[in-house]
Design an enzyme around this catalytic site. Structure first.
Site, short mmCIF file in Angstrom:
data_model
loop_
_atom_site.label_atom_id
_atom_site.label_comp_id
_atom_site.label_asym_id
_atom_site.label_seq_id
_atom_site.Cartn_x
_atom_site.Cartn_y
_atom_site.Cartn_z
N GLU B 52 -17.96 -20.60 -29.00
CA GLU B 52 -18.63 -19.66 -29.71
C GLU B 52 -18.10 -18.28 -30.01
OE1 GLU B 52 -19.89 -21.63 -27.48
OE2 GLU B 52 -21.80 -22.72 -28.22
N PHE B 114 -34.46 -25.04 -20.33
CA PHE B 114 -33.12 -25.58 -20.50
C PHE B 114 -32.36 -24.69 -21.64
CE2 PHE B 114 -30.09 -28.24 -22.34
CZ PHE B 114 -29.06 -28.38 -21.41
N GLN B 115 -31.30 -24.25 -21.26
CA GLN B 115 -30.52 -23.36 -22.21
C GLN B 115 -31.22 -22.14 -22.59
OE1 GLN B 115 -28.67 -25.95 -25.26
NE2 GLN B 115 -26.77 -26.12 -23.61
N LYS B 164 -36.95 -22.62 -31.51
CA LYS B 164 -36.79 -23.92 -32.37
C LYS B 164 -38.14 -24.16 -32.91
CE LYS B 164 -35.04 -28.29 -31.33
NZ LYS B 164 -34.45 -29.28 -30.38
N MET B 478 0.92 -5.34 -21.26
CA MET B 478 0.40 -4.06 -20.95
C MET B 478 -0.18 -3.66 -19.59
SD MET B 478 0.38 -1.27 -22.93
CE MET B 478 -0.09 -1.18 -24.40
#
Lengths: 171, 580
Positions: B52, B114-115, B164, B478
């Site tokens: 993502e 969940f999630q 949802k 760097m």
């Protein structure tokens, strides 16, 4: 190396916001994430349709930071208007406190006498206690609480400051 | 005509109405209804990324290179948290994104489902605005407002979290424009008085500098044209920030190069000695100013910015003008009228003296490829294609900024504010989709490229012929450079051990892989990269101890630059160390 601290000023800001979910978290979070201080914060909706809330924030910081706080608040989409009452001029600051004092005998009488001097109202009483309601500038409430401490102070609840400009105009 | 539609369908219709071509996303449980609505819909093309974060950076690359908002679609919980780095990146670089995240059903919110993650809470301080939509009837107006907020004023990411059940539930979808609240109306014009004062200051300056930034690019191509026009009329020398590269042609005699920590000697000295600094769409970032109490000490400062909170945030200015760069530049040009430029010859003579320091010079080698040379050759061999260049973050990014030459806005994609390693390849993917006929090159480092290496699969899937040009010095360069200069060469964890074989990796993904190991292979290798019709990784093995100079060390002022050949103590006091 030592951490340096700058001298700061106390400012009272009023903020008009859309009364939507999460707005208070946005504003409180803005203060923590950018390292600004909040001494007090009050909020309530002020329109008939509950669409707009007015927030009064008492903050403390160097002058440049106060200006930044105003700018950062204005940058939030749901914020309509930010007013720095302290910078603008003569204004009112009021706070309400509920103060519970328990005791008997002379202490109880003295508490009631002082309440009268401070124009605190008795809003609840038992034979051994009072709850006083007191409105005023924060200093006045501080000194009343200080006196009550000697007379059996049990509990204090304070609202934080609500502010408004003096005079006929809206700020 | 009005009809009942599901929240997911209303969302898709809303995106179509906004003219969205691409959605960069990754499916998951909490966005399945939206993915079902997208199924078979040919009006929007969904680009399936591999992580993502890649979706958000690809949307950024698309947005920065086309000027249109980028759209991201990810699921709840890990989908949203993975995307958040890209959202924060877009927030700091003012890139317009609309990020749609799925959320668990409203009755499960707060139950540690969940999630589930508090996406609105997590994104609160790295989005310009965010929403949790609890009723499909609010979706159309929310989408409309989100696009307006993302693209107007100071652009930025706007996140819409959609539970949802809200995607599944139905509401009436009305034809025509949704009822939006029109509460966001940024100020775009300077006042007549401010413009008049600015003109007086510019006309009377003996040593003016235009210091411009990403705001000029964000304001659109017209701002670039107007900037060039105003510069021509006033004759003032001009420097840009990292984000402003391309808004002024790199071959112009008044171009000073980039300023700041790795800016040119002439740009930084000009800032230090100027009597007037006109800051246009830049924000006095710490990488630009160096030590604040020594920054441009004798100058009057004008600051033009669309975001009032950028003004006086870091550096107090004398004349703030809140407004859109293009609008204010047009006002300035009109007020300038037929004035002649002031005589700046003495000022320019001083600048020319500083130019002779040749601050971008670097040691030459006949065998080893110097990374600066690699970028210079890349520029020479690709300039006729007018490519879009993206970068990751680190030494290679600064070398690209210093040695690649830019002439147009929207051709330079880099993570400036947040400094996100892993930005470059997904950004190149987004840019390639938005500019299918252009050559798109990600100038990368061996460490950064591994941060979103999985997006190679995305380029393969959509047949995107992006080129990834890795300046491979086998270090987090760097970090290594800072450790050399400030921690007496104690190279704590900065060595890139166990690097993959980038050529084999390219082949594994169906790309072409090339390895360049010495100077004699450089030009042919670059040509082979350009000529290949598909995606290419070039593993350009460069000098492993080259440093990026010039450099203003942390806590130093513009006049204390380190150039190649200077002796550096390798230590730094605590105050300077703490600044980084």
């Amino acid at each position: 190396m030592k951490i340096k601290h700058e001298t700061s000023e106390r400012h009272v800001l009023t903020v008009l916001v859309d009364n939507e979910s999460g707005i208070l978290a946005k504003i409180a979070g803005l203060f923590t994430s950018r390292g600004y201080n909040i001494d007090s914060l009050t909020v309530a909706d002020i329109t008939d349709n509950h669409a707009v809330s007015r927030i009064t924030i008492v903050t403390r910081g160097p002058p440049a930071q106060i200006d930044q706080i105003e700018a950062q608040l204005e940058r939030l989409v749901p914020v309509h208007k930010v007013v720095d009452l302290t910078a603008l001029g003569p204004h009112l600051e009021r706070e309400l406190a509920l103060i519970k004092v328990a005791g008997t005998g002379e202490k109880r009488v003295e508490a009631l006498r002082l309440a009268d001097v401070f124009r605190a109202r008795v809003v609840d009483s038992t034979t051994s206690s009072f709850v006083f309601e007191l409105t005023g500038v924060p200093d006045k409430i501080d000194s009343f609480i200080g006196l009550m401490r000697e007379l059996g102070l049990v509990e204090v609840g304070r609202t934080g400051i609500v502010g408004m400009m003096r005079g006929a105009e809206a700020a | 005509m009005s009809e009942e539609r599901s929240g997911a369908e209303i969302l898709v219709e809303g995106l179509v109405k906004q003219g969205v071509e691409f959605v960069f996303g990754y499916p998951g449980g909490a966005v399945l209804p939206i993915y079902d609505s997208l199924f078979g819909d040919e009006r929007i093309r969904h680009i399936l990324v591999r992580h993502e974060a890649g979706a958000a950076h690809a949307a950024e690359g698309y947005a920065r290179s086309t000027g249109k908002p980028g759209v991201v679609l990810v699921t709840s919980g890990p989908g949203a948290t993975n995307a958040m780095t890209g959202v924060a990146d877009a927030f700091l670089d003012s890139i317009p994104l609309v990020v749609i995240t799925g959320q668990v059903a409203t009755n499960l919110i707060g139950s540690d489902a969940f999630q589930e993650a508090d996406t609105v809470g997590i994104s609160r301080h790295c989005t310009k605005h965010n929403y949790l939509v609890k009723d499909p009837a609010e979706l159309a107006a929310t989408i409309d407002e989100a696009f307006q907020i993302a693209t107007t004023g100071r652009p930025g990411p706007v996140l819409i979290d959609i539970p949802k059940d809200v995607q599944v539930a139905s509401a009436t979808l009305h034809d025509g424009a949704p009822q939006r609240r029109n509460r966001y109306t940024p100020r775009t014009e300077g006042s007549a008085d401010e413009i008049a004062q600015a003109i007086e200051l510019i006309a009377n300056a003996k040593a003016p500098v235009f210091y411009t930034g990403g705001g000029v690019v964000n304001s659109g191509p017209r701002a670039t044209e107007l900037l060039r026009e105003l510069q021509a009329k006033t004759g003032a020398p001009l420097t840009t920030t990292l984000m402003g590269l391309g808004s002024f042609p790199a071959d112009h005699p008044d171009w000073l190069g980039m300023l700041g920590m790795h800016g040119t000697y002439e740009a930084n000295l000009a800032m230090n000695q100027a009597d007037l600094i006109v800051c246009i769409g830049a924000r006095f970032d710490d990488r630009v100013t160096g030590r604040l109490d020594a920054f441009a000490p004798n100058s009057t400062k004008i600051h033009i910015d669309i975001d009032r909170s950028s003004i006086n945030k870091v550096v107090p200015v004398d004349l703030p003008i809140v407004g859109d760069c293009a609008t204010v530049l047009a006002q300035l040009l009109e007020a300038w009228g037929k004035r002649k430029p002031a005589d700046l010859s003495a000022w320019k003579a001083r600048i020319d003296e500083w130019r002779t320091r040749d601050s971008l010079a670097f040691p030459k080698s006949d065998i080893e490829i110097m990374p600066q040379l690699a970028v210079q050759r890349l520029y020479e061999l690709t300039k006729d294609r007018n490519p879009i260049i993206s970068t990751e973050v680190g030494q290679h990014q600064m070398w690209a900024a210093q040695h690649y030459q830019f002439f147009e806005p929207n051709r330079w994609l880099t993570s400036g504010g947040l400094g996100t390693m892993g930005y470059g390849m997904p950004a190149a993917i987004g840019a390639q989709l938005g500019n299918p006929d252009d050559l798109v090159i990600d100038i990368a480092g061996d460490a950064s490229i591994q941060m979103n290496i999985q997006e190679m699969g995305t380029a393969t899937q959509y047949r995107l012929p992006i080129k990834v040009f890795i300046l491979n010095n086998r270090w987090m360069g760097m970090v290594r450079q800072w450790q050399e200069l400030t921690y007496e060469s104690r190279y704590s964890q900065s060595y890139s051990d166990s690097l993959p074989d980038f050529v084999k990796l390219a082949e594994a993904y169906g790309w072409k892989g090339l390895r360049l190991e010495n100077v004699s292979q450089l030009d042919d290798g670059i040509r082979a990269m350009i000529d290949h019709p598909g995606p290419v990784i070039v593993d350009c093995c460069v000098s492993d101890e080259a440093n990026c100079f010039p450099m203003i060390p942390s806590g130093a002022s513009h006049v204390e630059m380190i150039l190649y050949g200077d002796t550096v103590a390798g230590t730094m006091d605590d105050e300077a160390k703490a600044l980084v």
